[in-house]
Design a protein around this motif. Structure first.
Motif, PDB file in Angstrom:
ATOM      1  N   ILE A 152      31.162  25.313 -39.748  1.00 28.66           N
ATOM      2  CA  ILE A 152      31.326  23.957 -40.292  1.00 28.66           C
ATOM      3  C   ILE A 152      32.804  23.619 -40.454  1.00 28.66           C
ATOM      4  O   ILE A 152      33.259  22.551 -40.023  1.00 28.66           O
ATOM      5  CB  ILE A 152      30.555  23.796 -41.612  1.00 28.66           C
ATOM      6  N   LEU A 153      33.560  24.516 -41.051  1.00 29.82           N
ATOM      7  CA  LEU A 153      34.992  24.245 -41.215  1.00 29.82           C
ATOM      8  C   LEU A 153      35.715  24.257 -39.876  1.00 29.82           C
ATOM      9  O   LEU A 153      36.654  23.485 -39.667  1.00 29.82           O
ATOM     10  CB  LEU A 153      35.620  25.234 -42.197  1.00 29.82           C
ATOM     11  N   LYS A 154      35.267  25.096 -38.944  1.00 30.01           N
ATOM     12  CA  LYS A 154      35.856  25.057 -37.595  1.00 30.01           C
ATOM     13  C   LYS A 154      35.585  23.711 -36.947  1.00 30.01           C
ATOM     14  O   LYS A 154      36.442  23.146 -36.268  1.00 30.01           O
ATOM     15  CB  LYS A 154      35.288  26.173 -36.714  1.00 30.01           C
ATOM     16  N   SER A 155      34.386  23.184 -37.149  1.00 29.77           N
ATOM     17  CA  SER A 155      34.056  21.880 -36.597  1.00 29.77           C
ATOM     18  C   SER A 155      34.996  20.805 -37.151  1.00 29.77           C
ATOM     19  O   SER A 155      35.541  19.992 -36.396  1.00 29.77           O
ATOM     20  CB  SER A 155      32.603  21.529 -36.925  1.00 29.77           C
ATOM     21  N   LEU A 156      35.204  20.821 -38.453  1.00 29.22           N
ATOM     22  CA  LEU A 156      36.114  19.843 -39.067  1.00 29.22           C
ATOM     23  C   LEU A 156      37.550  20.067 -38.608  1.00 29.22           C
ATOM     24  O   LEU A 156      38.318  19.109 -38.446  1.00 29.22           O
ATOM     25  CB  LEU A 156      35.989  19.901 -40.586  1.00 29.22           C
ATOM     26  N   TRP A 157      37.919  21.322 -38.379  1.00 26.72           N
ATOM     27  CA  TRP A 157      39.264  21.651 -37.878  1.00 26.72           C
ATOM     28  C   TRP A 157      39.453  21.047 -36.489  1.00 26.72           C
ATOM     29  O   TRP A 157      40.437  20.362 -36.237  1.00 26.72           O
ATOM     30  CB  TRP A 157      39.455  23.170 -37.865  1.00 26.72           C
ATOM     31  N   TYR A 158      38.503  21.326 -35.585  1.00 26.49           N
ATOM     32  CA  TYR A 158      38.609  20.780 -34.227  1.00 26.49           C
ATOM     33  C   TYR A 158      38.606  19.253 -34.244  1.00 26.49           C
ATOM     34  O   TYR A 158      39.352  18.614 -33.489  1.00 26.49           O
ATOM     35  CB  TYR A 158      37.475  21.286 -33.339  1.00 26.49           C
ATOM     36  N   ASP A 159      37.792  18.671 -35.098  1.00 24.75           N
ATOM     37  CA  ASP A 159      37.762  17.216 -35.193  1.00 24.75           C
ATOM     38  C   ASP A 159      39.128  16.678 -35.604  1.00 24.75           C
ATOM     39  O   ASP A 159      39.608  15.705 -35.021  1.00 24.75           O
ATOM     40  CB  ASP A 159      36.680  16.772 -36.179  1.00 24.75           C
ATOM     41  N   ALA A 160      39.745  17.299 -36.587  1.00 24.44           N
ATOM     42  CA  ALA A 160      41.068  16.850 -37.040  1.00 24.44           C
ATOM     43  C   ALA A 160      42.111  16.980 -35.938  1.00 24.44           C
ATOM     44  O   ALA A 160      43.083  16.228 -35.912  1.00 24.44           O
ATOM     45  CB  ALA A 160      41.495  17.645 -38.272  1.00 24.44           C
ATOM     46  N   LYS A 161      41.890  17.914 -35.027  1.00 23.98           N
ATOM     47  CA  LYS A 161      42.816  18.119 -33.904  1.00 23.98           C
ATOM     48  C   LYS A 161      42.508  17.183 -32.732  1.00 23.98           C
ATOM     49  O   LYS A 161      43.182  17.214 -31.717  1.00 23.98           O
ATOM     50  CB  LYS A 161      42.750  19.570 -33.431  1.00 23.98           C
ATOM     51  N   GLY A 162      41.458  16.360 -32.884  1.00 20.97           N
ATOM     52  CA  GLY A 162      41.116  15.413 -31.831  1.00 20.97           C
ATOM     53  C   GLY A 162      40.248  15.985 -30.729  1.00 20.97           C
ATOM     54  O   GLY A 162      40.119  15.390 -29.664  1.00 20.97           O
ATOM     55  N   ASP A 163      39.626  17.129 -30.980  1.00 17.34           N
ATOM     56  CA  ASP A 163      38.784  17.790 -29.978  1.00 17.34           C
ATOM     57  C   ASP A 163      37.315  17.642 -30.377  1.00 17.34           C
ATOM     58  O   ASP A 163      36.707  18.559 -30.922  1.00 17.34           O
ATOM     59  CB  ASP A 163      39.196  19.268 -29.858  1.00 17.34           C
ATOM     60  N   TRP A 164      36.752  16.461 -30.089  1.00 16.51           N
ATOM     61  CA  TRP A 164      35.377  16.164 -30.483  1.00 16.51           C
ATOM     62  C   TRP A 164      34.393  17.145 -29.856  1.00 16.51           C
ATOM     63  O   TRP A 164      33.460  17.605 -30.520  1.00 16.51           O
ATOM     64  CB  TRP A 164      35.017  14.724 -30.099  1.00 16.51           C
ATOM     65  N   ASP A 165      34.581  17.467 -28.598  1.00 15.27           N
ATOM     66  CA  ASP A 165      33.639  18.360 -27.913  1.00 15.27           C
ATOM     67  C   ASP A 165      33.563  19.730 -28.576  1.00 15.27           C
ATOM     68  O   ASP A 165      32.480  20.268 -28.788  1.00 15.27           O
ATOM     69  CB  ASP A 165      34.002  18.509 -26.434  1.00 15.27           C
ATOM     70  N   SER A 166      34.711  20.305 -28.910  1.00 12.95           N
ATOM     71  CA  SER A 166      34.709  21.610 -29.583  1.00 12.95           C
ATOM     72  C   SER A 166      34.139  21.495 -30.989  1.00 12.95           C
ATOM     73  O   SER A 166      33.432  22.392 -31.451  1.00 12.95           O
ATOM     74  CB  SER A 166      36.122  22.199 -29.633  1.00 12.95           C
ATOM     75  N   ALA A 167      34.432  20.392 -31.659  1.00 15.13           N
ATOM     76  CA  ALA A 167      33.877  20.168 -33.002  1.00 15.13           C
ATOM     77  C   ALA A 167      32.357  20.112 -32.923  1.00 15.13           C
ATOM     78  O   ALA A 167      31.656  20.753 -33.712  1.00 15.13           O
ATOM     79  CB  ALA A 167      34.441  18.876 -33.598  1.00 15.13           C
ATOM     80  N   HIS A 168      31.850  19.378 -31.967  1.00 12.49           N
ATOM     81  CA  HIS A 168      30.408  19.226 -31.794  1.00 12.49           C
ATOM     82  C   HIS A 168      29.765  20.563 -31.425  1.00 12.49           C
ATOM     83  O   HIS A 168      28.685  20.898 -31.923  1.00 12.49           O
ATOM     84  CB  HIS A 168      30.132  18.159 -30.736  1.00 12.49           C
ATOM     85  N   ALA A 169      30.416  21.334 -30.582  1.00  6.26           N
ATOM     86  CA  ALA A 169      29.867  22.623 -30.146  1.00  6.26           C
ATOM     87  C   ALA A 169      29.661  23.587 -31.316  1.00  6.26           C
ATOM     88  O   ALA A 169      28.761  24.432 -31.275  1.00  6.26           O
ATOM     89  CB  ALA A 169      30.777  23.254 -29.094  1.00  6.26           C
ATOM     90  N   GLN A 170      30.457  23.444 -32.360  1.00  6.07           N
ATOM     91  CA  GLN A 170      30.334  24.336 -33.519  1.00  6.07           C
ATOM     92  C   GLN A 170      29.040  24.121 -34.295  1.00  6.07           C
ATOM     93  O   GLN A 170      28.508  25.037 -34.894  1.00  6.07           O
ATOM     94  CB  GLN A 170      31.526  24.162 -34.466  1.00  6.07           C
ATOM     95  N   VAL A 171      28.538  22.895 -34.303  1.00  4.21           N
ATOM     96  CA  VAL A 171      27.363  22.579 -35.125  1.00  4.21           C
ATOM     97  C   VAL A 171      26.137  22.176 -34.316  1.00  4.21           C
ATOM     98  O   VAL A 171      25.052  22.022 -34.867  1.00  4.21           O
ATOM     99  CB  VAL A 171      27.680  21.469 -36.168  1.00  4.21           C
TER     100      VAL A 171
END
Length: 97
Positions: free
Chosen positions: A23-42
């Protein structure tokens, strides 16, 4: 890590800290502008917490129907505030649990 300032410091890194859960990795990737990686986490997780982040990501994507589905799975209402406000609320919540 249990505060926003410490979390935001990690955004200077090129990859998320290894001690972050999905979950926190998803929010981390989202903050970095990487929606795909954020989505892949959850995307493959089935718990209510992950569904909440999943909902936020689809809201951010502009897929409101899909977002509402995930908000329902999370037992949450889609917020009326900004995406930035929701991201911060998610981060505050998941840093404290």
């Amino acid at each position: 890590m249990n505060d926003i300032t410490s979390f935001e410091e990690t955004l200077k890194l090129s990859s998320p800290p290894s001690n972050l859960g999905p979950i926190l990795k998803s929010l981390w990737y989202d903050a970095k502008g990487d929606w795909d990686s954020a989505h892949a986490q959850v995307d493959q997780l089935n718990d209510r917490d992950s569904a909440w982040v999943h909902a936020y990501l689809h809201r951010k994507e502009g897929d409101i129907w899909n977002a509402d589905y995930w908000y329902g799975r999370a037992k949450k209402n889609r917020p009326n505030g900004t995406l930035e406000e929701e991201w911060k609320k998610l981060l505050e919540h998941f840093l404290t649990i």
